[in-house]
Design a protein around this motif. Structure first.
Motif, PDB file in Angstrom:
ATOM      1  N   ASP A 196     -21.348 -69.135  12.182  1.00  0.00           N
ATOM      2  CA  ASP A 196     -22.421 -68.642  11.313  1.00  0.00           C
ATOM      3  C   ASP A 196     -21.852 -67.636  10.305  1.00  0.00           C
ATOM      4  O   ASP A 196     -20.747 -67.791   9.825  1.00  0.00           O
ATOM      5  CB  ASP A 196     -23.555 -68.052  12.143  1.00  0.00           C
ATOM      6  CG  ASP A 196     -24.875 -67.974  11.373  1.00  0.00           C
ATOM      7  OD1 ASP A 196     -24.946 -68.459  10.227  1.00  0.00           O
ATOM      8  OD2 ASP A 196     -25.848 -67.421  11.928  1.00  0.00           O
ATOM      9  N   PHE A 197     -22.603 -66.593  10.000  1.00  0.00           N
ATOM     10  CA  PHE A 197     -22.140 -65.571   9.046  1.00  0.00           C
ATOM     11  C   PHE A 197     -21.309 -64.533   9.785  1.00  0.00           C
ATOM     12  O   PHE A 197     -21.754 -63.954  10.784  1.00  0.00           O
ATOM     13  CB  PHE A 197     -23.338 -64.896   8.379  1.00  0.00           C
ATOM     14  CG  PHE A 197     -22.980 -63.715   7.519  1.00  0.00           C
ATOM     15  CD1 PHE A 197     -22.314 -63.883   6.321  1.00  0.00           C
ATOM     16  CD2 PHE A 197     -23.297 -62.433   7.926  1.00  0.00           C
ATOM     17  CE1 PHE A 197     -21.985 -62.792   5.515  1.00  0.00           C
ATOM     18  CE2 PHE A 197     -22.980 -61.324   7.142  1.00  0.00           C
ATOM     19  CZ  PHE A 197     -22.312 -61.516   5.927  1.00  0.00           C
ATOM     20  N   SER A 198     -20.099 -64.298   9.298  1.00  0.00           N
ATOM     21  CA  SER A 198     -19.233 -63.312   9.945  1.00  0.00           C
ATOM     22  C   SER A 198     -18.253 -62.760   8.919  1.00  0.00           C
ATOM     23  O   SER A 198     -17.709 -63.511   8.106  1.00  0.00           O
ATOM     24  CB  SER A 198     -18.465 -63.941  11.106  1.00  0.00           C
ATOM     25  OG  SER A 198     -17.561 -62.998  11.664  1.00  0.00           O
ATOM     26  N   LEU A 199     -18.023 -61.459   8.980  1.00  0.00           N
ATOM     27  CA  LEU A 199     -17.001 -60.837   8.145  1.00  0.00           C
ATOM     28  C   LEU A 199     -15.657 -60.800   8.865  1.00  0.00           C
ATOM     29  O   LEU A 199     -14.641 -60.487   8.244  1.00  0.00           O
ATOM     30  CB  LEU A 199     -17.414 -59.411   7.758  1.00  0.00           C
ATOM     31  CG  LEU A 199     -18.714 -59.294   6.953  1.00  0.00           C
ATOM     32  CD1 LEU A 199     -19.012 -57.828   6.638  1.00  0.00           C
ATOM     33  CD2 LEU A 199     -18.646 -60.109   5.670  1.00  0.00           C
ATOM     34  N   ASP A 200     -15.644 -61.122  10.157  1.00  0.00           N
ATOM     35  CA  ASP A 200     -14.413 -61.106  10.938  1.00  0.00           C
ATOM     36  C   ASP A 200     -13.658 -62.419  10.790  1.00  0.00           C
ATOM     37  O   ASP A 200     -14.237 -63.456  10.438  1.00  0.00           O
ATOM     38  CB  ASP A 200     -14.717 -60.854  12.417  1.00  0.00           C
ATOM     39  CG  ASP A 200     -15.241 -59.446  12.669  1.00  0.00           C
ATOM     40  OD1 ASP A 200     -14.757 -58.510  12.006  1.00  0.00           O
ATOM     41  OD2 ASP A 200     -16.149 -59.294  13.509  1.00  0.00           O
ATOM     42  N   HIS A 201     -12.380 -62.369  11.091  1.00  0.00           N
ATOM     43  CA  HIS A 201     -11.546 -63.568  11.084  1.00  0.00           C
ATOM     44  C   HIS A 201     -11.679 -64.248  12.436  1.00  0.00           C
ATOM     45  O   HIS A 201     -11.212 -63.733  13.452  1.00  0.00           O
ATOM     46  CB  HIS A 201     -10.089 -63.181  10.817  1.00  0.00           C
ATOM     47  CG  HIS A 201      -9.181 -64.366  10.664  1.00  0.00           C
ATOM     48  ND1 HIS A 201      -8.876 -64.915   9.435  1.00  0.00           N
ATOM     49  CD2 HIS A 201      -8.522 -65.110  11.583  1.00  0.00           C
ATOM     50  CE1 HIS A 201      -8.069 -65.934   9.602  1.00  0.00           C
ATOM     51  NE2 HIS A 201      -7.830 -66.084  10.891  1.00  0.00           N
ATOM     52  N   VAL A 202     -12.336 -65.394  12.463  1.00  0.00           N
ATOM     53  CA  VAL A 202     -12.572 -66.123  13.719  1.00  0.00           C
ATOM     54  C   VAL A 202     -12.270 -67.598  13.494  1.00  0.00           C
ATOM     55  O   VAL A 202     -12.677 -68.182  12.485  1.00  0.00           O
ATOM     56  CB  VAL A 202     -14.025 -65.945  14.202  1.00  0.00           C
ATOM     57  CG1 VAL A 202     -14.225 -64.591  14.850  1.00  0.00           C
ATOM     58  CG2 VAL A 202     -15.030 -66.119  13.056  1.00  0.00           C
ATOM     59  N   VAL A 203     -11.534 -68.196  14.423  1.00  0.00           N
ATOM     60  CA  VAL A 203     -11.185 -69.609  14.305  1.00  0.00           C
ATOM     61  C   VAL A 203     -12.446 -70.456  14.323  1.00  0.00           C
ATOM     62  O   VAL A 203     -13.370 -70.218  15.103  1.00  0.00           O
ATOM     63  CB  VAL A 203     -10.238 -70.023  15.445  1.00  0.00           C
ATOM     64  CG1 VAL A 203     -10.016 -71.538  15.446  1.00  0.00           C
ATOM     65  CG2 VAL A 203      -8.900 -69.300  15.309  1.00  0.00           C
ATOM     66  N   GLY A 204     -12.489 -71.443  13.451  1.00  0.00           N
ATOM     67  CA  GLY A 204     -13.647 -72.313  13.322  1.00  0.00           C
ATOM     68  C   GLY A 204     -14.212 -72.260  11.916  1.00  0.00           C
ATOM     69  O   GLY A 204     -13.524 -71.877  10.969  1.00  0.00           O
ATOM     70  N   THR A 205     -15.464 -72.639  11.773  1.00  0.00           N
ATOM     71  CA  THR A 205     -16.127 -72.658  10.469  1.00  0.00           C
ATOM     72  C   THR A 205     -17.120 -71.504  10.401  1.00  0.00           C
ATOM     73  O   THR A 205     -17.861 -71.260  11.341  1.00  0.00           O
ATOM     74  CB  THR A 205     -16.858 -73.997  10.268  1.00  0.00           C
ATOM     75  OG1 THR A 205     -15.877 -75.047  10.228  1.00  0.00           O
ATOM     76  CG2 THR A 205     -17.650 -74.002   8.979  1.00  0.00           C
ATOM     77  N   LYS A 206     -17.112 -70.806   9.280  1.00  0.00           N
ATOM     78  CA  LYS A 206     -18.026 -69.670   9.139  1.00  0.00           C
ATOM     79  C   LYS A 206     -18.443 -69.503   7.691  1.00  0.00           C
ATOM     80  O   LYS A 206     -17.809 -70.012   6.757  1.00  0.00           O
ATOM     81  CB  LYS A 206     -17.369 -68.385   9.637  1.00  0.00           C
ATOM     82  CG  LYS A 206     -16.276 -67.859   8.719  1.00  0.00           C
ATOM     83  CD  LYS A 206     -15.944 -66.404   9.021  1.00  0.00           C
ATOM     84  CE  LYS A 206     -15.052 -65.807   7.937  1.00  0.00           C
ATOM     85  NZ  LYS A 206     -14.880 -64.357   8.057  1.00  0.00           N
ATOM     86  N   VAL A 207     -19.512 -68.758   7.507  1.00  0.00           N
ATOM     87  CA  VAL A 207     -19.931 -68.261   6.200  1.00  0.00           C
ATOM     88  C   VAL A 207     -19.378 -66.851   6.078  1.00  0.00           C
ATOM     89  O   VAL A 207     -19.593 -66.011   6.953  1.00  0.00           O
ATOM     90  CB  VAL A 207     -21.469 -68.247   6.083  1.00  0.00           C
ATOM     91  CG1 VAL A 207     -21.889 -67.713   4.714  1.00  0.00           C
ATOM     92  CG2 VAL A 207     -22.043 -69.639   6.321  1.00  0.00           C
ATOM     93  N   GLY A 208     -18.642 -66.578   5.020  1.00  0.00           N
ATOM     94  CA  GLY A 208     -18.083 -65.250   4.822  1.00  0.00           C
ATOM     95  C   GLY A 208     -18.960 -64.397   3.935  1.00  0.00           C
ATOM     96  O   GLY A 208     -20.019 -64.821   3.472  1.00  0.00           O
TER      97      GLY A 208
END
Length: 550
Positions: A196-208
């Motif tokens: 989902d929405f995240s400002l952190d660096h996380v493996v996978g797909t995200k909204v920055g």
């Protein structure tokens, strides 16, 4: 972020140039432009003035650094470009391409350069730096970056520095058609989980995050100057710093040499001296090209090389300008058969196979499909183009920066040696194969055109991926033929080679580097967030050092 082009010499070249540009910032009320109250033109600067801290470069790191130090000390910021205030196209996503293609004019916020391997690139030349001209994507650094950067991180302060930035200039974007399709296509291609929405660096797909607000107005590093103490700061624009002033140990306590100020030139070609008070510092935040260039011009670098230019050697530092890196980018662009909204970078796929995936979309003039197009109507017809690209993680191919002139306004020569390390080319192959998986996903069926004899296919603008994507040699050839920049170049003043763990230039008192030139790897998917954080972080570190010394 900046102007670019491709190596492709087809009639689609100019179109790809424009499409590539897309790849390229309660407290949000800070965007009041109150900083304009302490901004002046270099022509108004006295012939000599004294400050506690002189910051060379009012860019992505320089602005938060200046705002922080001004809490307790007199700060001078010297910026070679102008101010973004009042530049309408600069402030909106729709004006993004217009600004980036209008380069190298007298007041352009973008200065183009071409690497020695022929890849066009660009530098920010405006208060706010490249954060004022980029695509606005915001995502924090990955853990590998912290481990390999060799900077002595206090992670509590790192987190607080990120939040200080984010409270002022970072927003959650609203996904529309193309970005939603990218999100779904990445998940179908196995780039999971969905974060989902995240400002952190996380493996996978995200909204920055985005530095464009919900009304489409850009925020950048310059807005962080609104945090500054107006009584303690002066920002001088159109000030071209030509040399760092150094004093020998006989004139200054400490090591053999110490920075005591800078010489800069205004637009009337008049020279000015900005001097540092006792206990203060010169802080270089001129970027990964500007900072090593200025060190070399000031006599700090490899002794034989400086001597060949007739530059007096102040300090032999053999690695100034060495270990230059750029993350190569490759991808495809298509003309969709359905309406697609304009979008800059909003979604990212973070893989475990050595690449990140991003996308953007824009409307461009139909005439740009062919550089030889004649008879274009006075009201141009626009075409929607969508692009999907991959950027390799942590390139191992290293390059060099050299002087082209002793004139600081002339771009230095830089070679990045793209794909000279075989690991980099394999990472590109991995990333482009994921692009192929996304194109084959159900989410992308609506972006295909019916074919004359049945079936559907994409209408590509420029090269398509090889038909047989299992063939390593074909995929490697695609990577080499279509290599471009994603404007995340870094290095040239690495920690342990040019600066120490506190970013002090080795062997030179009162001189530090605070920008991406100290990075051996680009932080996370996009470096903007971490360079902004770095400015705040080092500012806080210096304040604590001064407090302990008094």
């Amino acid at each position: 972020m900046v102007k670019t082009s491709c190596l492709w010499s087809s009639s689609y070249g100019f179109l790809i140039l424009v499409v590539a540009l897309i790849c390229l910032p309660n407290a949000h009320s800070l965007q009041s432009n109150s900083y304009m109250g302490f901004v002046s033109n270099a022509t108004e600067f006295k012939s000599e003035e004294y400050y506690d801290y002189i910051i060379v470069g009012g860019g992505t790191a320089g602005c938060p650094l200046a705002a922080t130090l001004s809490e307790n000390y007199k700060v001078l910021v010297l910026e070679r470009g102008g101010v973004p205030h009042g530049v309408r196209n600069l402030m909106t996503p729709e004006g993004f391409l217009t600004v980036l293609t209008d380069v190298d004019t007298h007041d352009s916020p973008v200065q183009s350069f071409t690497s020695e391997e022929g890849i066009p690139n660009a530098r920010g030349r405006i208060l706010g730096g490249s954060s004022a001209i980029n695509a606005g994507f915001y995502s924090r650094a990955d853990q590998e970056f912290y481990r390999k950067s060799l900077i002595e991180w206090d992670f509590r302060e790192v987190n607080q520095s990120y939040k200080w930035v984010e409270n002022a200039i970072v927003f959650r974007p609203e996904l529309k058609s193309w970005q939603s399709a990218i999100r779904d296509g990445l998940l179908e291609a196995g780039v999971g989980p969905y974060n989902d929405f995240s400002l952190d660096h996380v493996v996978g797909t995200k909204v920055g995050g985005s530095t464009f607000d919900t009304n489409g107005r850009r925020y950048s590093a310059v807005d962080l100057l609104n945090y500054a103490n107006p009584a303690n700061i002066k920002v001088v624009v159109h000030a071209s710093v030509e040399r760092i002033l150094l004093a020998s140990s006989s004139d200054y306590s400490g090591p053999q040499q110490a920075a005591i100020g800078v010489v800069f030139c205004d637009r009337l070609r008049r020279y000015h001296h900005a001097m540092v008070r006792k206990g203060g510092e010169v802080l270089l935040s001129a970027g990964s090209l500007g900072t090593p260039q200025l060190l070399l011009l000031s006599g700090i670098g490899p002794r034989p090389y400086l001597s060949s230019w007739g530059i007096p050697v102040a300090r032999h530092l053999p690695y100034v300008g060495q270990f230059m890196y750029d993350n190569p980018r490759n991808g495809i662009s298509i003309v969709p058969p359905i309406p697609v909204n304009h979008s800059l970078i909003q979604v990212v796929g973070i893989t475990n196979s050595g690449s990140y995936l991003e996308a953007a979309s824009s409307r461009i003039p139909f005439a740009s499909l062919n550089p030889f197009f004649v008879g274009a109507p006075s009201s141009p017809i626009y075409l929607t183009v969508a692009t999907l690209m991959e950027k390799i993680i942590e390139p191992l191919s290293a390059g060099t920066l050299r002087l082209a002139s002793t004139d600081v306004s002339v771009n230095p020569l830089v070679r990045f040696n793209y794909f000279s390390n075989p690991t980099d080319i394999q990472r590109c192959v991995n990333g482009t194969r994921i692009i192929g998986d996304v194109l084959r996903s159900r989410s992308f069926q609506d972006f295909r055109f019916p074919q004359l004899f049945g079936g559907t296919d994409f209408r590509f603008v420029g090269p398509a991926l090889p038909t047989d994507q299992s063939d390593d040699s074909l995929m490697e050839d695609f990577c080499r033929r279509t290599v471009n920049t994603i404007w995340h170049y870094h290095g040239g003043c690495l920690v342990g080679k040019v600066v120490d763990a506190d970013l002090r230039v080795i062997g030179i008192e009162s001189l530090r580097v605070v920008d991406g030139s100290v990075f051996s790897i680009s932080p996370g998917t996009n470096p903007q967030a971490s360079v902004l954080m770095l400015g705040r972080y080092i500012g806080q570190k210096i304040l604590r050092e001064r407090m302990r010394s008094t």
